[in-house]
Design a protein around this motif. Sequence first.
Motif, short mmCIF file in Angstrom:
data_model
loop_
_atom_site.label_atom_id
_atom_site.label_comp_id
_atom_site.label_asym_id
_atom_site.label_seq_id
_atom_site.Cartn_x
_atom_site.Cartn_y
_atom_site.Cartn_z
N GLU A 86 0.85 -1.18 0.00
CA GLU A 86 0.00 0.00 0.00
C GLU A 86 0.89 1.24 0.00
N PRO A 87 0.46 2.31 -0.66
CA PRO A 87 1.29 3.52 -0.74
C PRO A 87 1.38 4.22 0.60
N ALA A 88 2.54 4.82 0.86
CA ALA A 88 2.75 5.59 2.09
C ALA A 88 2.98 7.06 1.77
N GLY A 89 2.80 7.45 0.49
CA GLY A 89 2.92 8.86 0.13
C GLY A 89 4.22 9.21 -0.55
N THR A 90 4.25 10.39 -1.15
CA THR A 90 5.44 10.94 -1.78
C THR A 90 5.71 12.31 -1.18
N HIS A 91 6.97 12.57 -0.86
CA HIS A 91 7.34 13.83 -0.21
C HIS A 91 8.61 14.37 -0.84
N MET A 92 8.71 15.68 -0.93
CA MET A 92 9.93 16.30 -1.42
C MET A 92 10.91 16.45 -0.28
N VAL A 93 12.17 16.19 -0.55
CA VAL A 93 13.22 16.33 0.45
C VAL A 93 14.35 17.15 -0.15
N VAL A 139 16.97 18.93 -4.63
CA VAL A 139 15.58 18.51 -4.60
C VAL A 139 15.46 17.05 -5.04
N ARG A 140 14.84 16.26 -4.21
CA ARG A 140 14.56 14.87 -4.54
C ARG A 140 13.13 14.57 -4.12
N ALA A 141 12.59 13.48 -4.62
CA ALA A 141 11.31 12.98 -4.16
C ALA A 141 11.54 11.65 -3.48
N GLU A 142 10.84 11.41 -2.37
CA GLU A 142 10.87 10.11 -1.71
C GLU A 142 9.46 9.53 -1.72
N THR A 143 9.32 8.35 -2.28
CA THR A 143 8.04 7.65 -2.32
C THR A 143 8.13 6.42 -1.44
N GLY A 144 7.16 6.30 -0.53
CA GLY A 144 7.17 5.19 0.41
C GLY A 144 6.09 4.17 0.12
N PHE A 145 6.35 2.92 0.46
CA PHE A 145 5.39 1.83 0.32
C PHE A 145 5.46 0.96 1.57
N LEU A 146 4.30 0.58 2.09
CA LEU A 146 4.22 -0.35 3.21
C LEU A 146 3.96 -1.75 2.67
N VAL A 147 4.77 -2.70 3.11
CA VAL A 147 4.65 -4.08 2.66
C VAL A 147 4.10 -4.91 3.82
N ASP A 148 2.98 -5.58 3.58
CA ASP A 148 2.32 -6.37 4.61
C ASP A 148 2.85 -7.80 4.57
#
Length: 305
Positions: A86-93, A139-148
């Motif tokens: 499931e997606p955990a969002g994308t954030h700029m860092v 500037v980078r983007a970080e995209t997170g995913f939760l793995v069940d």
Amino acid sequence: MRSHLRTPDVRTHRNHHPRLHLRRPANLVGGAAALVAALLSTGCDSAPTAAAGEAKGAGAAFSAVRFAVDAHGGIQISGASRTAIEPAGTHMVSAGRAHPFARPAGKLLVVLRHWPQARTERASRAGARAPELLPPEEVRAETGFLVDTAQWVRADLDGHPLQWLRRDTIRIDTTNATPGDLARLTLSAPHGGRSGQPTPPPSGPACAGLDQRSNRSVVLPAVEAGAPVTDVLASLRTQCLKVQYASHSGGARPGTVRQILVPLTGQPLAVAVVPPPDGIEVPGRTSGSTVRVDLRRPATIVVTR
């Protein structure tokens, strides 16, 4: 009978999904979240029983999933267990800092660091709006995913083993990819219950409650090109450093450590490189040197493809 859950290879394409924009950060995060949600919403016909089991994210059913990131930040997700994600969002860092994603108990967190997809087009259109844009190198983007998955899984980068994971976080930096490159992170299971199975080293008491907003002195470890990933990972974690992985061709035997980059305080992009590139050592930045590090920025283990 066909299931209502559709599960093909999950893909992001610049022609089919919203672009990330730097000029309006609030819109960026909202658009990115919609983009990541779209990754898991499309699919193809599948057997109802298998789809239902994976849709619940049952850890016992987890087998394999692969994340592939191209040089433009496009993310593809494939594998039999992609519905356990499931997606955990994308954030700029900026300045190399890591976004503090929340990781629920019992989940595995995958963080992919990449370029925003519309980076090239934005730069060409910037014109008079250039002062509104953050410098691209920061500037980078970080995209997170939760793995069940309740099982131990093995993480491989570009086909080479990294570490065993369970209720943990793994970060992959793909921003050094060249056009045509794909960085591939594969999680595979089951691997639990094996005698002598290596596991991620636990955080020591000194790491509990450590203020990640502060700076701290660490000793640069002794690292040679060709060192095993597990040894270098253990050395960095002993000093409570966050860790991310990147891959690079050449410089050592495939699947071993090429070098590590340790973030220093002061200049945003300052790092200590061990071993030094081309054998040219910088005083105060060699193995055994004590340096001040920015704990908000992860150390990078560069693995040879």
